[in-house]
Design a protein around this motif. Structure first.
Motif, PDB file in Angstrom:
ATOM      1  N   GLU A   1       5.210  -3.708  -7.889  1.00 41.46           N
ATOM      2  CA  GLU A   1       5.279  -4.764  -6.887  1.00 41.46           C
ATOM      3  C   GLU A   1       6.072  -5.954  -7.412  1.00 41.46           C
ATOM      4  O   GLU A   1       5.777  -6.493  -8.473  1.00 41.46           O
TER       5      GLU A   1
ATOM      6  N   TYR B   1      -8.099   1.822  -1.564  1.00 37.37           N
ATOM      7  CA  TYR B   1      -7.003   1.285  -2.377  1.00 37.37           C
ATOM      8  C   TYR B   1      -7.494   0.121  -3.238  1.00 37.37           C
ATOM      9  O   TYR B   1      -7.257   0.084  -4.451  1.00 37.37           O
TER      10      TYR B   1
ATOM     11  N   ARG C   1       1.067  -4.533  -0.903  1.00 36.78           N
ATOM     12  CA  ARG C   1       1.735  -3.240  -1.088  1.00 36.78           C
ATOM     13  C   ARG C   1       2.586  -2.910   0.138  1.00 36.78           C
ATOM     14  O   ARG C   1       3.746  -2.489   0.018  1.00 36.78           O
TER      15      ARG C   1
ATOM     16  N   SER D   1       8.154   6.559  -1.296  1.00 34.10           N
ATOM     17  CA  SER D   1       6.746   6.206  -1.454  1.00 34.10           C
ATOM     18  C   SER D   1       5.997   7.483  -1.774  1.00 34.10           C
ATOM     19  O   SER D   1       6.585   8.454  -2.235  1.00 34.10           O
TER      20      SER D   1
END
Length: 348
Positions: free
Chosen positions: A134, A163, A175, A191
């Motif tokens: 990230e 998550y 995210r 992804s």
């Protein structure tokens, strides 16, 4: 079989239909169908990506990952910019047209350092994929303008509560923001998910697949959940190979143009894992081109293959396996056909 036939025709299923396929006891027809779709839409070429794992330092503390911040048993390392560039040069000499730079979320590599590395690698006429976790929109923009072509950021799971339980201190919304930023900036976006997470249902995986279809992604990495023993979830011993393979096959049926890697983690659970994946919808393999001690220290999960091999041995081995399976090595940079389609006005 009715659901599989529908997927073959329309490349569209609802959550209930996807869930039914994920629960198949005999998934051979599903794997065969995925192989048909793979051959029709992306052909027999297998695209090789040279993977450079340049730092195992990570600020995050995910409950299953061997690189988590609180795992004190890991011997940490960072490669210098020149070491990374040299590995990319070596990868080109082995015949790779694409390299993947992967690391933990290590803030040592700031925008200036990454810009230097990216520009040097792009000067080698290689396609460049980043997998750095990230970042801010500005950081993603800087990487893109420096020449980065692709970015991999797995959503892991679209179940927000799951998550945030497995990835403490991280935000599911952030995210999502990252993936949307990457799309906006024009990256070829990858992804993916882990199949078999503790507390994850087939319905949840179905939602994950639909999320990737709707984004849409250009590459989807599907791997089995394997907990590292030196983590809070280290006692989880379930073999998740089959659910990962079923997930990958359904993903191919619904997203015929994307690139799907036969992940290394598949082979950690099945000695023929990557070959089975290539026969069930996959069209990409990412052999490790990291050298020296670092090759053995980037351990996300136990049982990682090829840590004692050299990059040249790995390249020759996987090339021979691919050819023995009746497939060919991609000669180009393996741009995702889904990315080309995304940028065009065509309809599937």
């Amino acid at each position: 079989m009715d659901i599989i036939e529908k997927a073959l025709k329309d490349h569209s299923l609802n959550k209930t239909e996807i869930t039914e396929l994920l629960r198949l006891k005999d998934a051979a027809p599903l794997y065969a169908a995925a192989d048909v779709v793979r051959k029709k839409y992306v052909g027999d070429e297998v695209h090789l990506r040279g993977l450079i794992e340049f730092s195992n330092i990570c600020k995050q503390n995910c409950l299953y990952c061997g690189l988590r911040r609180d795992n004190k048993k890991v011997k940490r390392y960072r490669l210098s910019a020149e070491e990374i560039i040299k590995l990319a040069e070596n990868a080109k000499n082995y015949g790779y047209k694409t390299v993947v730079l992967q690391s933990g979320e290590d803030s040592f590599y700031d925008a200036d350092k990454m810009t230097y590395i990216i520009k040097k690698i792009k000067a080698l006429d290689l396609a460049l994929t980043l997998s750095l976790g990230e970042k801010t929109f500005e950081e993603y923009r800087i990487y893109r303008e420096a020449g980065a072509d692709r970015y991999l950021l797995r959503i892991e799971t679209t179940d927000k509560s799951l998550y945030e339980r497995l990835d403490p201190g991280m935000s599911f919304e952030n995210r999502l923001r990252c993936l949307k930023d990457l799309k906006e900036l024009g990256y070829e976006v990858g992804s993916g998910i882990m199949a078999g997470l503790p507390g994850q249902s087939e319905e949840s995986i179905a939602e994950d697949i639909l999320f990737m279809k709707n984004l849409p992604v250009h590459m989807a990495g599907i791997g089995p959940f394997i907990a590292h023993p030196d983590t809070p979830l280290g006692e989880e011993k379930k073999n998740n190979f089959e659910i990962a393979l079923r997930t990958m096959a359904v993903t191919r049926l619904l997203m015929p143009l994307i690139n799907i890697p036969a992940t290394t983690a598949m082979e950690a659970l099945d000695k023929d894992g990557r070959m089975k994946a290539l026969q069930s919808g996959a069209n990409v393999v990412m052999p490790n081109v990291t050298e020296g001690e670092a090759r053995k220290l980037y351990i996300l999960y136990p049982g990682k293959i090829c840590t004692g091999e050299t990059p040249s041995v790995c390249h020759g081995c996987i090339e021979n396996k691919i050819k023995a399976a009746g497939r060919s090595i991609g000669l180009g940079k393996g741009v995702s056909k889904a990315y080309v389609y995304d940028k065009s006005e065509e309809t599937l």
